[in-house]
Design a protein around this motif. Structure first.
Motif, mmCIF file in Angstrom:
data_model
loop_
_atom_site.group_PDB
_atom_site.id
_atom_site.type_symbol
_atom_site.label_atom_id
_atom_site.label_comp_id
_atom_site.label_asym_id
_atom_site.label_seq_id
_atom_site.Cartn_x
_atom_site.Cartn_y
_atom_site.Cartn_z
ATOM 1 N N ALA A 73 81.905 49.165 70.768
ATOM 2 C CA ALA A 73 80.734 48.851 71.593
ATOM 3 C C ALA A 73 80.910 47.504 72.303
ATOM 4 C CB ALA A 73 79.480 48.841 70.735
ATOM 5 N N ALA A 74 81.505 46.550 71.593
ATOM 6 C CA ALA A 74 81.711 45.223 72.179
ATOM 7 C C ALA A 74 82.640 45.308 73.389
ATOM 8 C CB ALA A 74 82.286 44.269 71.136
ATOM 9 N N TYR A 75 83.703 46.090 73.275
ATOM 10 C CA TYR A 75 84.613 46.213 74.421
ATOM 11 C C TYR A 75 83.951 46.967 75.572
ATOM 12 C CZ TYR A 75 88.701 47.014 77.267
ATOM 13 O OH TYR A 75 89.578 47.035 78.323
ATOM 14 N N PHE A 76 83.211 48.013 75.241
ATOM 15 C CA PHE A 76 82.539 48.808 76.265
ATOM 16 C C PHE A 76 81.503 47.975 77.023
ATOM 17 C CE2 PHE A 76 79.164 51.818 77.561
ATOM 18 C CZ PHE A 76 79.920 52.635 78.388
ATOM 19 N N LEU A 77 80.825 47.065 76.305
ATOM 20 C CA LEU A 77 79.753 46.258 76.901
ATOM 21 C C LEU A 77 80.210 44.853 77.256
ATOM 22 C CD1 LEU A 77 76.912 47.289 74.407
ATOM 23 C CD2 LEU A 77 77.248 48.151 76.745
ATOM 24 N N ARG A 78 81.518 44.664 77.395
ATOM 25 C CA ARG A 78 82.057 43.321 77.573
ATOM 26 C C ARG A 78 81.533 42.624 78.833
ATOM 27 N NH1 ARG A 78 85.660 47.091 79.022
ATOM 28 N NH2 ARG A 78 86.652 46.921 81.079
ATOM 29 N N GLY A 79 81.059 43.409 79.810
ATOM 30 C CA GLY A 79 80.544 42.809 81.034
ATOM 31 C C GLY A 79 79.134 42.267 80.914
ATOM 32 N N ALA A 80 78.445 42.603 79.818
ATOM 33 C CA ALA A 80 77.068 42.135 79.643
ATOM 34 C C ALA A 80 77.047 40.639 79.345
ATOM 35 C CB ALA A 80 76.395 42.903 78.513
ATOM 36 N N VAL A 122 88.205 52.317 74.146
ATOM 37 C CA VAL A 122 86.988 52.440 73.350
ATOM 38 C C VAL A 122 87.185 53.413 72.193
ATOM 39 C CG1 VAL A 122 84.589 53.218 73.381
ATOM 40 C CG2 VAL A 122 85.451 51.780 75.229
ATOM 41 N N SER A 123 87.729 54.602 72.470
ATOM 42 C CA SER A 123 87.898 55.583 71.391
ATOM 43 C C SER A 123 88.970 55.127 70.406
ATOM 44 C CB SER A 123 88.246 56.960 71.959
ATOM 45 O OG SER A 123 89.548 56.979 72.517
ATOM 46 N N PHE A 162 75.213 38.868 77.282
ATOM 47 C CA PHE A 162 75.151 38.463 75.880
ATOM 48 C C PHE A 162 76.498 38.563 75.179
ATOM 49 C CE2 PHE A 162 74.501 43.023 75.676
ATOM 50 C CZ PHE A 162 75.161 43.413 74.530
ATOM 51 N N MET A 163 77.409 39.440 75.720
ATOM 52 C CA MET A 163 78.727 39.563 75.099
ATOM 53 C C MET A 163 79.597 38.348 75.406
ATOM 54 S SD MET A 163 78.707 42.162 73.226
ATOM 55 C CE MET A 163 80.401 41.891 72.752
ATOM 56 N N ALA A 164 79.279 37.637 76.480
ATOM 57 C CA ALA A 164 80.065 36.451 76.828
ATOM 58 C C ALA A 164 79.967 35.379 75.748
ATOM 59 C CB ALA A 164 79.605 35.889 78.172
ATOM 60 N N MET A 165 78.898 35.403 74.973
ATOM 61 C CA MET A 165 78.727 34.426 73.897
ATOM 62 C C MET A 165 79.506 34.819 72.642
ATOM 63 S SD MET A 165 74.654 33.528 74.239
ATOM 64 C CE MET A 165 74.145 35.251 74.039
ATOM 65 N N ILE A 166 79.969 36.072 72.595
ATOM 66 C CA ILE A 166 80.649 36.578 71.408
ATOM 67 C C ILE A 166 82.155 36.684 71.627
ATOM 68 C CG2 ILE A 166 80.809 38.515 69.797
ATOM 69 C CD1 ILE A 166 77.899 39.176 70.509
ATOM 70 N N LEU A 167 82.541 37.275 72.749
ATOM 71 C CA LEU A 167 83.955 37.508 73.014
ATOM 72 C C LEU A 167 84.632 36.256 73.542
ATOM 73 C CD1 LEU A 167 83.733 41.032 74.727
ATOM 74 C CD2 LEU A 167 84.426 40.517 72.380
ATOM 75 N N PRO A 168 85.929 36.100 73.292
ATOM 76 C CA PRO A 168 86.650 34.940 73.827
ATOM 77 C C PRO A 168 86.709 34.989 75.346
ATOM 78 C CG PRO A 168 88.183 36.530 72.854
ATOM 79 C CD PRO A 168 86.799 36.984 72.474
ATOM 80 N N ASP A 169 86.761 33.820 75.955
ATOM 81 C CA ASP A 169 86.870 33.718 77.408
ATOM 82 C C ASP A 169 88.323 33.969 77.793
ATOM 83 O OD1 ASP A 169 86.513 33.263 80.067
ATOM 84 O OD2 ASP A 169 86.373 31.079 79.899
ATOM 85 N N ALA A 170 88.662 35.234 77.984
ATOM 86 C CA ALA A 170 90.043 35.635 78.220
ATOM 87 C C ALA A 170 90.048 36.941 79.006
ATOM 88 C CB ALA A 170 90.771 35.820 76.884
ATOM 89 N N PRO A 171 91.210 37.347 79.553
ATOM 90 C CA PRO A 171 91.299 38.649 80.213
ATOM 91 C C PRO A 171 90.874 39.772 79.267
ATOM 92 C CG PRO A 171 93.243 37.340 80.712
ATOM 93 C CD PRO A 171 92.474 36.593 79.668
#
Length: 456
Positions: free
Chosen positions: A409-416, A370-371, A418-427
């Motif tokens: 913020a996107a990486y920190f909140l990746r489990g939410a 994150v940092s 709404f982030m599933a619609m933004i981030l690729p479906d990947a590890p």
């Protein structure tokens, strides 16, 4: 009995740290690291840089990534230590421009907005340092005292109070002096454990180098690319490293960064071998590897590893607190430039960092990811100004900053959800790589467009 050995050894380290702290505290020593009016020498700087960068969280990250992803995982984490080379370059460029800090340089380019955004990021960085190293202390004592309820919590409180006590006494001068003895102790204790590892019949360097870990090497290689993308800006957002870049003459400072690079990288790679070796032997992953090691090694080797982690945690705490005091007093002017003002800041940061350990997140690499992502707003600006000599307008800087903070913020909140619609479906580490690429593309595009408009 094991717990008694760990407590006794760590207690001895704390006693030595108190004895090494300056007997008389001065304002210049507290904020500028001077002892008897003199700047620190080369090896004081080197050992201080190394011991504050191979902190407990980093050692555990290296071993855990080695366990899961083999040599690629440990190599990926070691790549972050290229920061000593990029950091040395940044410091050299800043001092050539007569800047006395990163804030000084950003203020000249972007005014209060530049310093304000930067200070917000490094304040969070310092808070994460306090939190993460106290968290490792808690994990260790939970592992060695499993029968004692809340052992880790009590250990966190005790170490926080003791670390705060000698840090608040001497500030940066205390951190520099105690870093030296703590690094020497770390090398001695860890060296014994490492010799045992490589001398054991089961150890094979060929197996270490070719190991793919318990989960396969792919994510390790992904993390290596992430580290290489982040490593140019990463040191610039670390106030502990940057503070040490302005307290000695330029030649001493430049040499200290070079020596700190190879020494810290070797330590990280060596510690990572303990995680890789555990995966090679097929040991089950338990409790941040601590319980795994307890079953793999003789008691004295396990104690040596734990004391190594505790020493590195203590050394990072005092440096993080001294940098927090300098940030809030000299840069933000939130407290008077006095011993009382600096000590008050340290108390606040230690309380906040300790409180975060109750949060429940024990994923140590997350703070780095994150940092590191947040710091990437500096990469396009540093490259544009230092490498190409361009002028960067404020709006370009703000676009780069916004992109980096959004990425973090996107990486920190990746489990939410709404982030599933933004981030690729990947590890998650492939998601992190995608985020870093987007952050850099947006930042460089804004800087390139802005620089061209300024030129026109």
């Amino acid at each position: 009995m094991l717990s008694l050995y760990v407590i006794a050894a760590f207690g001895a380290v704390i006693v030595v740290s108190f004895l090494m702290a300056p007997r008389r505290a001065t304002v210049e020593g507290f904020f500028a690291g001077q002892v008897a009016g003199r700047a620190p020498g080369l090896w004081t700087l080197v050992l201080s840089q190394v011991t504050t960068w191979i902190f407990a969280r980093s050692l555990m990250n290296s071993a855990i990534l080695g366990y899961y992803y083999g040599a690629a995982g440990t190599l990926a984490y070691a790549a972050y230590y290229l920061s000593f080379l990029t950091g040395g370059y940044i410091i050299g460029q800043l001092r050539t421009r007569d800047a006395t800090s990163v804030q000084d340089w950003l203020g000249a380019l972007f005014g209060g907005v530049g310093t304000g955004t930067y200070n917000a990021v490094i304040a969070l960085r310092l808070l994460s340092e306090v939190f993460a190293n106290l968290l490792v202390v808690g994990l260790i004592f939970d592992a060695v005292l499993p029968e004692a309820a809340q052992a880790g919590t009590y250990a966190i409180v005790v170490v926080a109070l003791l670390g705060l006590a000698y840090s608040a006494w001497g500030g940066l001068s205390a951190a520099l002096r105690t870093d030296v003895v703590q690094m020497v102790l770390f090398l001695a204790v860890f060296g014994v454990a490492f010799v045992y590892l490589i001398a054991s019949p089961e150890f094979s360097m060929a197996a270490i180098v070719t190991s793919e870990g318990a989960s396969g090497a792919r994510q390790g290689w992904v993390l290596l690319i992430v580290a290489l993308l982040q490593v140019f800006s990463y040191p610039a957002h670390d106030p502990v490293m940057m503070d040490r870049g302005f307290i000695a003459d330029r030649k001493t400072t430049r040499n200290s960064f070079l020596h700190a690079f190879w020494l810290s990288a070797l330590c990280i790679l060596a510690f990572g071998m303990f995680g890789i070796h555990a995966a090679i032997l097929g040991a089950a992953y338990e409790g941040q590897l601590l319980a795994t090691w307890a079953g793999m090694f003789p008691s004295w080797v396990f104690v040596a590893l734990l004391v190594s982690l505790l020493v590195s945690a203590l050394s990072t705490l005092d440096s993080a607190l001294s940098s927090a005091a300098r940030l809030c007093v000299e840069e933000l002017r939130l407290a008077p430039r006095s011993l009382a003002g600096g000590r008050a800041v340290m108390v606040v940061f230690m309380i906040l960092g300790g409180a975060l350990t109750l949060w429940g997140n024990a994923t140590l690499f997350d703070a780095v990811a994150v940092s590191g992502t947040a710091s990437m707003f500096l990469t396009p600006v540093l490259v544009a100004v230092f490498v190409f000599g361009w002028s960067v307008p404020l709006w370009s800087y703000l676009v780069s900053f916004t992109a980096a903070i959004a990425g973090a913020a996107a990486y920190f909140l990746r489990g939410a959800e709404f982030m599933a619609m933004i981030l690729p479906d990947a590890p998650k580490y492939e998601q992190l790589l995608a985020i870093c690429v987007v952050v850099l593309v947006v930042g460089f595009a804004a800087v390139l467009i802005g620089a061209r408009r300024v030129a026109d």
